[in-house]
Design an enzyme around this catalytic site. Sequence first.
Site: not given
Length: 154
Positions: A103, A65-68
Amino acid sequence: MLIHETLVRERCFHGVPGNSKKRVLERVSEMIAEQTPDLDAEDIFSGLIGRERLGSTGIGEGIAIPHCRLENCRDSVGALVRLQEAVDFDAIDGQAVDMLFVLLVPEEATEAHLQILAALAEMFSQADVRERLRLTESADQLYQAAIDYDMEQI
């Protein structure tokens, strides 16, 4: 906040190539930017790579779930990605990753960000949901499987 509030069909990608975490994140950043004109691919990629440097977003069972947070992001933006082949993502369980939910949230979206991450973690913790997503053969089916799960939660 529910997953369908961040995910649209145009940001579901099936069979995405990439032979490394970096290349996958770069390609997905470009694909998201194509579908979200307010966001720049380089900004997305930079944000995602910066977050990965803090620790892998690979949560196990082949999921990441890569997110920033992004300065130019007005609303939460989700993208569901089924990779052509699994890649090493430095996941917590050591398994290669074949499914991602990317996300992107506005810089100030702290509570909403956490709620979405919690909903995603819950969704991906269920073996039957992971299997449903992995059995899809197109972006349309991938989107529908995610939305079906989300609607079951209401």
